[in-house]
Design an enzyme around this catalytic site. Structure first.
Site, PDB file in Angstrom:
ATOM      1  N   ILE A 195       0.852  -1.066   0.020  1.00 38.11           N
ATOM      2  CA  ILE A 195      -0.026  -0.266   0.087  1.00 38.11           C
ATOM      3  C   ILE A 195       0.991   1.164   0.031  1.00 38.11           C
ATOM      4  O   ILE A 195       1.692   1.463   0.863  1.00 38.11           O
ATOM      5  CB  ILE A 195      -0.929   0.303   1.177  1.00 38.11           C
ATOM      6  CG1 ILE A 195      -1.726  -1.146   1.319  1.00 38.11           C
ATOM      7  CG2 ILE A 195      -1.754   1.321   1.232  1.00 38.11           C
ATOM      8  CD1 ILE A 195      -2.570  -1.396   2.761  1.00 38.11           C
ATOM      9  N   GLY A 254       8.591   3.981   1.710  1.00 43.26           N
ATOM     10  CA  GLY A 254       7.911   3.686   3.000  1.00 43.26           C
ATOM     11  C   GLY A 254       6.246   3.372   2.578  1.00 43.26           C
ATOM     12  O   GLY A 254       6.040   3.274   1.363  1.00 43.26           O
ATOM     13  N   SER A 255       5.581   3.188   3.499  1.00 45.72           N
ATOM     14  CA  SER A 255       4.245   3.089   3.478  1.00 45.72           C
ATOM     15  C   SER A 255       4.024   1.844   4.495  1.00 45.72           C
ATOM     16  O   SER A 255       4.169   1.575   5.483  1.00 45.72           O
ATOM     17  CB  SER A 255       3.478   2.953   2.117  1.00 45.72           C
ATOM     18  OG  SER A 255       2.176   3.046   2.168  1.00 45.72           O
ATOM     19  N   ARG A 256       2.889   0.974   3.826  1.00 46.01           N
ATOM     20  CA  ARG A 256       2.711  -0.419   4.519  1.00 46.01           C
ATOM     21  C   ARG A 256       2.316  -1.537   3.944  1.00 46.01           C
ATOM     22  O   ARG A 256       2.096  -1.493   2.708  1.00 46.01           O
ATOM     23  CB  ARG A 256       1.462   0.022   5.680  1.00 46.01           C
ATOM     24  CG  ARG A 256       0.028   0.082   5.090  1.00 46.01           C
ATOM     25  CD  ARG A 256      -0.763   0.407   5.796  1.00 46.01           C
ATOM     26  NE  ARG A 256      -2.246  -0.358   5.932  1.00 46.01           N
ATOM     27  CZ  ARG A 256      -3.063  -0.420   6.783  1.00 46.01           C
ATOM     28  NH1 ARG A 256      -3.093   0.556   7.327  1.00 46.01           N
ATOM     29  NH2 ARG A 256      -3.952  -1.344   6.821  1.00 46.01           N
TER      30      ARG A 256
END
Length: 219
Positions: free
Chosen positions: A156, A186-188
């Site tokens: 995501i 980054g993020s998830r």
């Protein structure tokens, strides 16, 4: 430590821009050495920061066909039962890992198996911890089936991360801890696991991709 191939264009562009910026400042402000030194130091630190986004540290990986290994570095921010509407369309155990800009950004296969689904979805860029980011943000969904259990992995994008890379195609046979993809800056990553999976991590626990055992699949 190695540098991931996804980082070469960004690193090269950053170097060129910083070199031009420093040359311009040095040319027009040659009588101000303090300014030149300050800009140079900031430029070096910023360049090293960009390089760190694409690092691949040397580490010993964990292998076990019953284990779900962390697909990325980060912090566990969600552990809950939820409905998974895209592929399974039933109740699943969701475990989400938030990746900060300081984390290693390469994503790895949490299990070995066959790729049943690999689909990109354009979307918004909500902050990664927003509850709707899993279904409304730009994302890439992969389903891996080891012949006994299937799990869904979702990369995501967030407010800062604007580029998701995924290398898998339906029908591919992949091994645990091989590179699945990359999320720039980054993020998830969300994991959707079978109900009854034994969870081996806690909320806010820091995990490492390829090493931390996230869960143990039902037999």
């Amino acid at each position: 430590m190695k540098i991931h191939r996804e980082g070469f264009p960004t690193i090269a562009l950053t170097f060129i821009v910083l070199a031009i910026l420093n040359a311009v400042i040095f040319y027009f402000c040659s009588n101000s050495p303090i300014l030149n030194y300050t800009v140079s130091i900031i430029s070096i630190l910023f360049f090293l920061f960009i390089v760190s986004f694409f690092r691949i540290p040397a580490r010993q990986y964990t292998y076990n066909e019953q284990f779900v290994i962390s697909p990325c570095d980060g912090k566990v921010v969600v552990i809950e039962d939820t409905e998974e509407p895209e592929y399974f369309k039933d109740k699943r155990l969701q475990i989400s890992i938030f990746m900060s800009p300081a984390n290693v950004h390469v994503n790895r296969n949490p299990i070995s198996g066959e790729v049943k689904l690999s689909t990109y979805h354009p979307g918004k860029f909500l902050v990664a911890w927003h509850p709707k980011s899993s279904t409304e943000n730009e994302r890439h969904t992969v389903v891996l089936d080891n012949g006994k259990q299937a799990i869904l992995v979702r990369q995501i994008a967030g407010a800062l991360a604007r580029r998701i890379v995924n290398y898998l195609k339906p029908g591919d046979k992949v091994r645990q801890n091989e590179e699945m993809g990359f999320i720039k800056f980054g993020s998830r990553v969300d994991l959707f696991l079978p109900v009854g999976t034994k969870v081996n991590v806690k909320l806010n626990e820091v995990v490492k991709g390829g090493q931390t055992v996230i869960a143990e699949l039902p037999a």
